[in-house]
Design an enzyme around this catalytic site. Sequence first.
Site, PDB file in Angstrom:
ATOM      1  N   THR A   1       0.696  -1.025   0.111  1.00 43.78           N
ATOM      2  CA  THR A   1      -0.068   0.006   0.042  1.00 43.78           C
ATOM      3  C   THR A   1       0.875   1.325   0.024  1.00 43.78           C
ATOM      4  O   THR A   1       1.703   1.464   0.920  1.00 43.78           O
ATOM      5  CB  THR A   1      -0.868   0.016   1.203  1.00 43.78           C
ATOM      6  OG1 THR A   1      -1.679  -1.339   1.193  1.00 43.78           O
ATOM      7  CG2 THR A   1      -1.789   1.153   1.059  1.00 43.78           C
TER       8      THR A   1
ATOM      9  N   PHE B   1      -6.253  -6.240  -1.630  1.00 42.52           N
ATOM     10  CA  PHE B   1      -7.440  -6.062  -0.842  1.00 42.52           C
ATOM     11  C   PHE B   1      -7.558  -7.397   0.416  1.00 42.52           C
ATOM     12  O   PHE B   1      -8.644  -7.682   0.796  1.00 42.52           O
ATOM     13  CB  PHE B   1      -8.559  -6.044  -1.689  1.00 42.52           C
ATOM     14  CG  PHE B   1      -8.349  -4.727  -2.509  1.00 42.52           C
ATOM     15  CD1 PHE B   1      -8.533  -3.571  -2.247  1.00 42.52           C
ATOM     16  CD2 PHE B   1      -8.061  -4.834  -3.708  1.00 42.52           C
ATOM     17  CE1 PHE B   1      -8.396  -2.287  -2.911  1.00 42.52           C
ATOM     18  CE2 PHE B   1      -7.994  -3.559  -4.714  1.00 42.52           C
ATOM     19  CZ  PHE B   1      -8.083  -2.179  -4.042  1.00 42.52           C
ATOM     20  N   LEU B   2      -6.673  -8.033   0.474  1.00 42.28           N
ATOM     21  CA  LEU B   2      -6.786  -9.270   1.342  1.00 42.28           C
ATOM     22  C   LEU B   2      -7.061  -9.034   2.557  1.00 42.28           C
ATOM     23  O   LEU B   2      -6.519  -8.025   3.339  1.00 42.28           O
ATOM     24  CB  LEU B   2      -5.270 -10.410   1.223  1.00 42.28           C
ATOM     25  CG  LEU B   2      -4.882 -10.508   0.009  1.00 42.28           C
ATOM     26  CD1 LEU B   2      -3.451 -11.602   0.309  1.00 42.28           C
ATOM     27  CD2 LEU B   2      -5.756 -11.813  -0.485  1.00 42.28           C
TER      28      LEU B   2
ATOM     29  N   LYS C   1      -6.793   2.072  -3.153  1.00 46.69           N
ATOM     30  CA  LYS C   1      -6.449   1.126  -1.927  1.00 46.69           C
ATOM     31  C   LYS C   1      -6.688   2.076  -0.604  1.00 46.69           C
ATOM     32  O   LYS C   1      -7.438   1.559   0.266  1.00 46.69           O
ATOM     33  CB  LYS C   1      -5.067   0.929  -2.142  1.00 46.69           C
ATOM     34  CG  LYS C   1      -4.653   0.204  -0.701  1.00 46.69           C
ATOM     35  CD  LYS C   1      -5.028  -1.080  -0.380  1.00 46.69           C
ATOM     36  CE  LYS C   1      -5.211  -1.329   0.701  1.00 46.69           C
ATOM     37  NZ  LYS C   1      -4.882  -2.828   1.241  1.00 46.69           N
TER      38      LYS C   1
ATOM     39  N   GLY D   1     -17.996  -3.925  17.431  1.00 47.86           N
ATOM     40  CA  GLY D   1     -16.944  -4.526  18.093  1.00 47.86           C
ATOM     41  C   GLY D   1     -16.419  -3.527  19.003  1.00 47.86           C
ATOM     42  O   GLY D   1     -17.025  -2.413  19.123  1.00 47.86           O
TER      43      GLY D   1
ATOM     44  N   CYS E   1      -3.559  -1.857   9.192  1.00 46.90           N
ATOM     45  CA  CYS E   1      -3.914  -1.150   8.017  1.00 46.90           C
ATOM     46  C   CYS E   1      -4.814   0.163   8.218  1.00 46.90           C
ATOM     47  O   CYS E   1      -4.293   1.074   7.718  1.00 46.90           O
ATOM     48  CB  CYS E   1      -4.286  -2.124   7.063  1.00 46.90           C
ATOM     49  SG  CYS E   1      -3.407  -3.400   6.568  1.00 46.90           S
TER      50      CYS E   1
ATOM     51  N   LYS F   1      -8.449  -9.377  15.397  1.00 48.49           N
ATOM     52  CA  LYS F   1      -9.802 -10.055  14.950  1.00 48.49           C
ATOM     53  C   LYS F   1      -9.425 -11.527  14.981  1.00 48.49           C
ATOM     54  O   LYS F   1      -8.442 -11.901  15.174  1.00 48.49           O
ATOM     55  CB  LYS F   1     -10.167  -9.603  13.371  1.00 48.49           C
ATOM     56  CG  LYS F   1      -8.986 -10.053  12.520  1.00 48.49           C
ATOM     57  CD  LYS F   1      -9.050  -9.413  11.049  1.00 48.49           C
ATOM     58  CE  LYS F   1      -9.854 -10.351  10.374  1.00 48.49           C
ATOM     59  NZ  LYS F   1      -9.781  -9.811   8.738  1.00 48.49           N
TER      60      LYS F   1
HETATM   61  C1  UGA Z   1      -8.304  -4.678   5.714  1.00 49.59           C
HETATM   62  C2  UGA Z   1      -9.088  -4.600   4.700  1.00 49.59           C
HETATM   63  O1  UGA Z   1     -10.377  -5.244   5.093  1.00 49.59           O
HETATM   64  C3  UGA Z   1      -8.482  -5.312   3.332  1.00 49.59           C
HETATM   65  O2  UGA Z   1      -9.448  -5.314   2.187  1.00 49.59           O
HETATM   66  C4  UGA Z   1      -7.109  -4.811   3.172  1.00 49.59           C
HETATM   67  O3  UGA Z   1      -6.406  -5.555   2.324  1.00 49.59           O
HETATM   68  C5  UGA Z   1      -6.456  -4.928   4.572  1.00 49.59           C
HETATM   69  O4  UGA Z   1      -7.008  -4.022   5.479  1.00 49.59           O
HETATM   70  C6  UGA Z   1      -5.085  -4.058   4.063  1.00 49.59           C
HETATM   71  O5  UGA Z   1      -4.860  -3.097   3.761  1.00 49.59           O
HETATM   72  O6  UGA Z   1      -4.120  -5.092   4.448  1.00 49.59           O
HETATM   73  P1  UGA Z   1      -7.698  -6.599   7.639  1.00 49.59           P
HETATM   74  O7  UGA Z   1      -7.126  -5.442   8.349  1.00 49.59           O
HETATM   75  O8  UGA Z   1      -7.128  -7.781   7.633  1.00 49.59           O
HETATM   76  O9  UGA Z   1      -8.031  -5.960   6.239  1.00 49.59           O
HETATM   77  O10 UGA Z   1      -9.034  -6.842   8.581  1.00 49.59           O
HETATM   78  P2  UGA Z   1     -10.610  -6.463   8.508  1.00 49.59           P
HETATM   79  O11 UGA Z   1     -11.383  -7.740   8.323  1.00 49.59           O
HETATM   80  O12 UGA Z   1     -10.864  -5.273   7.376  1.00 49.59           O
HETATM   81  O13 UGA Z   1     -10.978  -5.779   9.769  1.00 49.59           O
HETATM   82  C7  UGA Z   1     -10.424  -4.706  10.347  1.00 49.59           C
HETATM   83  C8  UGA Z   1     -10.996  -4.536  11.787  1.00 49.59           C
HETATM   84  O14 UGA Z   1     -12.300  -4.244  11.796  1.00 49.59           O
HETATM   85  C9  UGA Z   1     -10.679  -5.435  12.693  1.00 49.59           C
HETATM   86  O15 UGA Z   1     -10.240  -5.127  13.938  1.00 49.59           O
HETATM   87  C10 UGA Z   1     -12.241  -6.327  12.802  1.00 49.59           C
HETATM   88  O16 UGA Z   1     -12.478  -6.856  14.083  1.00 49.59           O
HETATM   89  C11 UGA Z   1     -12.800  -4.970  12.598  1.00 49.59           C
HETATM   90  N1  UGA Z   1     -14.288  -5.092  12.303  1.00 49.59           N
HETATM   91  C12 UGA Z   1     -14.255  -5.590  10.801  1.00 49.59           C
HETATM   92  C13 UGA Z   1     -15.312  -5.024  12.812  1.00 49.59           C
HETATM   93  O17 UGA Z   1     -15.216  -4.489  14.123  1.00 49.59           O
HETATM   94  N2  UGA Z   1     -16.696  -4.926  12.287  1.00 49.59           N
HETATM   95  C14 UGA Z   1     -16.885  -5.376  11.215  1.00 49.59           C
HETATM   96  O18 UGA Z   1     -18.071  -5.639  10.788  1.00 49.59           O
HETATM   97  C15 UGA Z   1     -15.607  -5.841  10.336  1.00 49.59           C
END
Ligand code: UGA
Length: 465
Positions: free
Chosen positions: A153, A184-185, A239, A288, A295, A355
């Site tokens: 990124t 976007f993983l 991004k 949450g 990120c 998470k």
């Molecule tokens: C995020 C993006 O979703 C990816 O698309 C991106 O590639 C990535 O950042 C990055 O830039 O590398 P990630 O950080 O792995 O992915 O995790 P997410 O699934 O997005 O969750 C981020 C945070 O939001 C976590 O703390 C999760 O628990 C929280 N979350 C997520 C919630 O509290 N509620 C939700 O409904 C979804």
Amino acid sequence: MGKTEVEFGGQRAKEIAMSGPGPKSMSGPVKGIPIAVVGGGFVGLVTAAGFAQFGHAVVCIENNEERLKKLQSGHVPFYERDLEKLISENLHNGRLSFTNDLEAAVDGQKAIFIAVGTPSAADGRADLGALGTIAESLASVLTSDQVIVIKSTVPVGTGKSIQAVFSENGHSKNPIAVVNAPEFLREGNAVQDFFHPHRIVLGGTSTEAVELVKHIYRLGMTDPVPIITTNNETAELIKYSSNAFLAMKIGFINELAGLCDSTGIDVLEVARAMGMDGRIGPEFLDPGPGWGGSCFRKDLSELTGLASSLDHTLLIARAVLSANEQHHRYVVEKARKLIGSLDGATIGVLGLAFKANTSDMRDSPAIPIINELLDAGAKVQAYDPQAMEEARSIIPNVSCVDSAIDVAAEADCLLILTEWQEFQMLDLSKMAKMMATPNIVDTRNLLVPEVAKRHGFNYVSMGQA
Ligand code: UGA
């Protein structure tokens, strides 16, 4: 390539690519392409192993000796579902290898994917030190038929400035193309996301280079997937904007959960109905303890920093950052309200990773929440199924216990911070009996409130009636 274009890759595109001439730089039947992936971190490893699974010949370059040894023997130095299996399978079939010799590894590769970290520097902007060092090393060894693909990124303008590094190093007549292919993983779901992406974004000015990268993806995609081609800067901004928007969406539902706590309305019902509107969408509406991970904060910070440097203010993006910090304090208040005073209280924390399905504690909401509990005089005992090793160095003043049930011992309150499935199967009756007072704050709305109450708990959720 100034204008954004969309096409659909996937099985049909694959068939066309297999029967067609393929990218200009290739001749004969289409087959796996030799690829180097620089960086054996989370993104680099998933990319390298995923491309190897597609049938490409991939060498991944990792310069940390300890990490490299682990990878060469098929072990992943962190927990990511299915990744170790994918790596060891491709190591054994010879399509994937690991090395620390950057210059030798890139020799003869068609595409060099760069997946190194771009952490926040002290001023909040992205630190491009690692990327710059690699570009400098590559500039003297690459030839003009090779393509650089930036997976990291990177701030708007980075693709172009990396291109300039190559031009300055004797490639001005036959410049090496730089394509931005932002990632976007999601951690915890990365292998699944790699094979089933929502979209692939490719930014670059060389049509030939972009076609090569498209081809690399097409070879393995089975579902129709939109491939968006655009210029480097647009790809870079897509991004940042995507992560900022996702953080905003979660921040919104977290704030709304607070309102629901005060009104007695169930936030999950509200979120479900909101999500049925296609303009809003059902995902990322789970309240949450606050979003975390490596990120969102870093990317919001770079985005707001970029805007400021251009005398522009992104008010919403800034508010997303401060609302998240405020939300951590809200979680602590919930525990305080339930037990009266935190001073001298024992809090049993369930979940430390930012998470579920990852061992990653980077920017986990557990860190500020636990620090605030400690500052208020509480004693914290904690458990996480995967993050205990990280936890010992990140939160040394916490007593790390061996199992979920152990956090209940003499505790005044349990605090669920990560949505691990294992926490849905807790022996609640036993835990309630082990506690000084059976209180529970379930910030992930993981338990069924009635069930928790039936087991004797004073149960508090995040916005559920
Ligand atoms: C995020 C993006 O979703 C990816 O698309 C991106 O590639 C990535 O950042 C990055 O830039 O590398 P990630 O950080 O792995 O992915 O995790 P997410 O699934 O997005 O969750 C981020 C945070 O939001 C976590 O703390 C999760 O628990 C929280 N979350 C997520 C919630 O509290 N509620 C939700 O409904 C979804």
